[in-house]
Each structure stands twice: as structure tokens, then as C-alpha cells.
Enzyme design. Structure first.
Site, PDB file in Angstrom:
ATOM      1  N   ASN A  86       0.581  -1.308   0.181  1.00 29.97           N
ATOM      2  CA  ASN A  86       0.535  -0.031   0.066  1.00 29.97           C
ATOM      3  C   ASN A  86       1.039   1.656  -0.140  1.00 29.97           C
ATOM      4  OD1 ASN A  86       0.412  -1.444   2.710  1.00 29.97           O
ATOM      5  ND2 ASN A  86      -0.359   0.527   3.141  1.00 29.97           N
ATOM      6  N   CYS A 141      -3.740   4.659   8.223  1.00 25.91           N
ATOM      7  CA  CYS A 141      -3.475   4.062   8.580  1.00 25.91           C
ATOM      8  C   CYS A 141      -2.868   4.391  10.065  1.00 25.91           C
ATOM      9  CB  CYS A 141      -3.827   2.399   8.307  1.00 25.91           C
ATOM     10  SG  CYS A 141      -5.054   2.210   7.614  1.00 25.91           S
TER      11      CYS A 141
HETATM   12  C1  LIG Z   1      -2.662  -3.336   1.958  1.00 22.04           C
HETATM   13  C2  LIG Z   1      -3.511  -3.443   3.365  1.00 22.04           C
HETATM   14  N1  LIG Z   1      -4.386  -4.127   4.028  1.00 22.04           N
HETATM   15  C3  LIG Z   1      -5.377  -3.453   4.669  1.00 22.04           C
HETATM   16  C4  LIG Z   1      -5.651  -2.553   5.287  1.00 22.04           C
HETATM   17  C5  LIG Z   1      -6.412  -2.190   5.805  1.00 22.04           C
HETATM   18  O1  LIG Z   1      -7.906  -2.650   4.861  1.00 22.04           O
HETATM   19  P1  LIG Z   1     -10.071  -1.647   6.526  1.00 22.04           P
HETATM   20  O2  LIG Z   1      -9.306  -0.602   6.322  1.00 22.04           O
HETATM   21  O3  LIG Z   1     -10.573  -2.752   4.972  1.00 22.04           O
HETATM   22  O4  LIG Z   1      -9.423  -2.276   6.836  1.00 22.04           O
HETATM   23  C6  LIG Z   1      -5.214  -1.808   3.708  1.00 22.04           C
HETATM   24  C7  LIG Z   1      -6.244  -0.052   4.304  1.00 22.04           C
HETATM   25  O5  LIG Z   1      -5.518   0.591   4.309  1.00 22.04           O
HETATM   26  C8  LIG Z   1      -4.596  -1.909   3.439  1.00 22.04           C
HETATM   27  O6  LIG Z   1      -4.173  -1.241   2.051  1.00 22.04           O
END
Ligand SMILES: Cc1ncc(COP(=O)(O)O)c(C=O)c1O
Length: 393
Positions: free
Chosen positions: A148, A321
Site C-alpha cells: 500500500n 492508517c
Molecule cells: C494493504 C492493506 N491491508 C489492509 C488494509 C485495511 O483495510 P480496511 O480499511 O478495510 O480495514 C489496508 C487499508 O489501508 C491496506 O492498504
């Protein structure tokens, strides 16, 4: 101008339209025997079928969850609880999302055996390290598919094969690549795969998990036995229907959009690297079609984000996040950057409303913002204005 599609995407109006009736007359509970419930159940199963079809799975191999965060927690903890402390050994990549890493660290603290797998300077898993943990009888390996932050796309098929050669299970968090790349869980031989809706123009608060048939996870949420007994709780039918609609739209739109975004991405990378002392994070080509992650010397990524914001450009300094923590990105540290280098990084993530004019505008505004910020930067040390003369990229 929004260039933070990796954080989340706007909900497609066609998805909103598909969801709308489920906030109105179609409010049945999919577990009810009455006709409202039967209708809800039908919508639930049709949606499951659409998702399964898109990823090459069978219908009963897909369960809905509340988010990708939940799906990732469920794989790691559900596997650990199923095997128990004495028999479980989980390995996670050091560039996985915080929801994977923090689940692994929590299990580690509880006494489970956990290994953290390093990556090279582009973010590719170091396969010798993987081999070593497999020899040490790892039972589950979890590696993010498309990262990400830096966009690196792993050779997940090869990793899955290596895991299976040693009898380990393989999970991939495909949140960022699902809907951008064709993914087929059977051809790739994945055991578990995490996805969500809000990165592909669907609603927030809905995720899914592919679980290969006959594999077992202990549930984390106990209740009425929904979702094949793995994830109890009344199903979020509007969200699920929206997820399925978003996926169906991706089926047609993913390929042409991917090609268009790759061209825009490469133009943005090329133009940005013309600024002195800037470097690309991640691999030049094996990266998500919409990801641009650039490191600028002598300037903080967050300062650039704020400067661009005043010019109407909504970018990001990394993962939304974990940006609240103020710590340098664990992904950038894992690819070998020093903390100050990691702090000087900026992510643009493009999406379906991004245009060539957007790229022109960024390339007009960004060099000026960098020059302004560098002129007042305390990070430049005594090499005054050195970037003005250094053209090495
Ligand atoms: C690679 C990855 N995994 C997990 C997530 C978490 O997703 P969610 O917002 O549905 O909890 C994200 C969100 O930023 C992400 O980019």
C-alpha cells in the site's frame, strides 16, 4: 484534486444506486425465514457468487467481514487458535500492513512463535529468509500482495509454491491489488486472501476473506453461526451488495483503467524525478498501476503534503492508517531507508478520476513547493543549496 486513492476511493454512483434499495424497502435479515429474509439471503448469496467469480473461487470459499483489518486478524489469530501455541509458527513480511503486523506481534506477546521476514531495497521478500523459516516449520506465511505504500507487487505465486513445498499455508493481503490486477486464487494456489470494498469504489466497512475449501480457522466472533460459522453477526447486506456491484464494474473497467493509470503513473514518476535529489521508492515497473512514492532529500513528507494541500492537491506521506503515530513508515525502514529518508517520502495514488491535466498540475506545483520547503529546511545541514547542483537521481 484527490490523489490518495490507496487510502480510500470515492464510492461509484452506480454502487450507491445498487445499495440504495437495501436502506429502504429491502431491509430483511438474511437469517429470517420470512420472505424479507429470503430476499436478503438471495442478495447475500448472489453477491458472494460475484466476488467468488471475480477471484476464481467457489461460492462457499468466500466469507464477508467488516473490513480487511478484520479479515487479516481472522487469518492470523484464527490459524493460531486452531493450532495452539505448541504447533503454530506464523511468518509475516516486514512490509505488511499494520493490521497484519500488529496481529502477529500480539500473538508473539501471547507466546506464539512468530517470524518477521525481511525484504530487499525494492520491497521484494528475501526468499532465502522465507526458506529458512519454512525449514523451521512455519505453519502460515502472510505476505502483502501489492504494497500500500511503495506499490511493490510480490511474486506471490512463487511464494505460495515455496510454502506448499514445505507444507505451510499461504495468505496474501490483496487489498491494494484486488480490482487492479487479475487475481485467481486457484491458479495462484493461495490458501487465504484478504480483500475489501473501499479501495475499489465500493463502500467502507465491508471486507471479505477467501478461505480455501477444507481449511479451518477458529472464529474470533462467536454468535449465531453466520458466514459458515466463521464470522457471526447479522450480515451487512447493503455493504455486501455494494461490494459485489463494485467488483462487477471492475470486471469490465479494470484493464483499460490499469493501462491508462500506468501511463499517468510513469509520467508522474519521470517528471518528479527531474527535481534534484529525488528518488523513487519501490520497483520502477513491478508496482501497482496507480502508485507513485518518491523520496525528497532535505524535506519532510508531511510538510510537502500540507504545502500541496494549500494548492488543492490531496496526497499522502504514506499509509493513512499509521500516519497518526508520527513514526517513520515501517515499510520504508524495511527497504533500508534511514528514518530521515523515510520521513522525506510522499505518496501519490491515482484513480479513475485522475487525468493527464492532474499530472501536469502536480508537476507544475510540486517543484516550486519542494524548492520553497528546502529553502527553509533545517535538514539541509551545512551543504547549503547542494540540491541545486546535484542532478543524480
Ligand atoms: C494493504 C492493506 N491491508 C489492509 C488494509 C485495511 O483495510 P480496511 O480499511 O478495510 O480495514 C489496508 C487499508 O489501508 C491496506 O492498504
Amino acid at each position: 484534486m484527490y490523489v490518495d486513492y490507496a487510502a480510500t476511493t470515492p464510492v461509484d454512483p452506480r454502487v450507491v444506486k445498487a445499495m440504495q434499495p437495501f436502506f429502504g424497502d429491502l431491509y430483511g435479515n438474511a437469517s429470517s425465514m420470512n420472505s424479507f429474509g429470503v430476499d436478503a439471503k438471495r442478495s447475500l448469496e448472489e453477491s458472494r457468487k460475484a466476488l467468488a467469480h471475480f477471484m476464481g473461487a467457489e461460492q462457499d470459499e468466500v466469507i464477508f467481514t467488516g473490513s480487511a483489518t478484520e479479515s487479516n486478524n481472522l487469518v492470523l489469530k484464527g490459524h493460531a487458535f486452531k493450532l495452539g501455541i505448541a504447533n503454530c509458527h506464523i511468518a509475516v513480511s516486514m512490509i505488511d500492513h499494520d493490521c497484519v503486523l500488529n496481529s502477529a506481534r500480539w500473538l508473539d506477546q501471547q507466546g506464539y512463535k512468530v517470524s518477521y521476514l525481511p525484504v530487499d531495497q525494492h520491497g521484494f521478500l528475501i526468499l532465502e529468509s522465507l526458506e529458512k523459516v519454512l525449514e523451521e516449520k512455519a505453519t502460515l506465511v502472510s505476505v502483502v500482495h501489492g504494497n500500500n505504500e511503495i506499490g511493490t507487487i510480490q511474486d506471490a505465486e512463487k511464494i505460495a509454491k515455496m510454502c506448499h513445498n514445505y507444507g505451510a499455508l499461504f495468505h496474501t493481503d490483496a487489498v491494494q491489488s484486488f480490482g487492479k490486477l487479475p487475481l485467481n486464487v486457484k491458479e495462484s494456489d493461495f490458501d487465504f486472501m484478504t480483500v475489501n470494498a473501499h479501495k475499489l469504489y465500493g463502500p467502507k466497512g465491508i471486507g471479505a476473506l477467501y478461505i480455501r475449501k477444507n481449511l479451518n480457522l477458529d472464529p474470533l466472533i462467536h454468535g449465531g453461526g453466520h458466514e459458515f460459522g466463521i464470522r457471526s453477526g447479522t450480515e451487512n447486506i447493503p455493504g455486501i451488495v455494494g461490494f459485489a456491484k463494485a467488483v462487477k464494474l471492475r470486471e469490465k473497467e479494470m484493464k483499460p483503467e490499469g493501462e491508462r493509470l500506468t501511463r499517468l503513473r510513469d509520467r508522474l514518476i519521470k517528471g518528479t524525478l527531474e527535481i534534484y535529489n529525488t528518488y523513487l521508492n519501490g520497483h520502477p515497473t513491478k508496482r501497482l498501476c496507480n502508485n507513485v512514492n518518491i523520496r525528497f532529500s532535505y524535506v519532510e513528507g508531511e510538510a510537502i503534503v500540507l504545502a500541496l494541500d494549500t494548492d488543492g492537491i490531496e496526497a499522502s506521506s504514506g499509509s493513512a492508517c499509521s500516519s497518526a503515530s508520527g513514526e517513520p513508515s515501517h515499510v520504508l525502514l524495511a527497504i533500508g531507508l534511514k528514518p530521515e529518508e523515510a520521513r522525506g517520502s510522499l505518496r501519490f495514488s491515482l484513480g479513475k478520476y485522475s487525468t493527464a491535466e492532474d499530472i501536469d498540475y502536480i508537476l507544475e506545483v510540486l517543484p516550486k513547493a519542494i524548492k520553497r520547503l528546502r529553502a527553509m529546511s533545517p535538514l539541509k545541514g551545512n551543504k547549503r543549496n547542494s540540491w541545486e547542483f546535484n542532478v543524480s537521481n
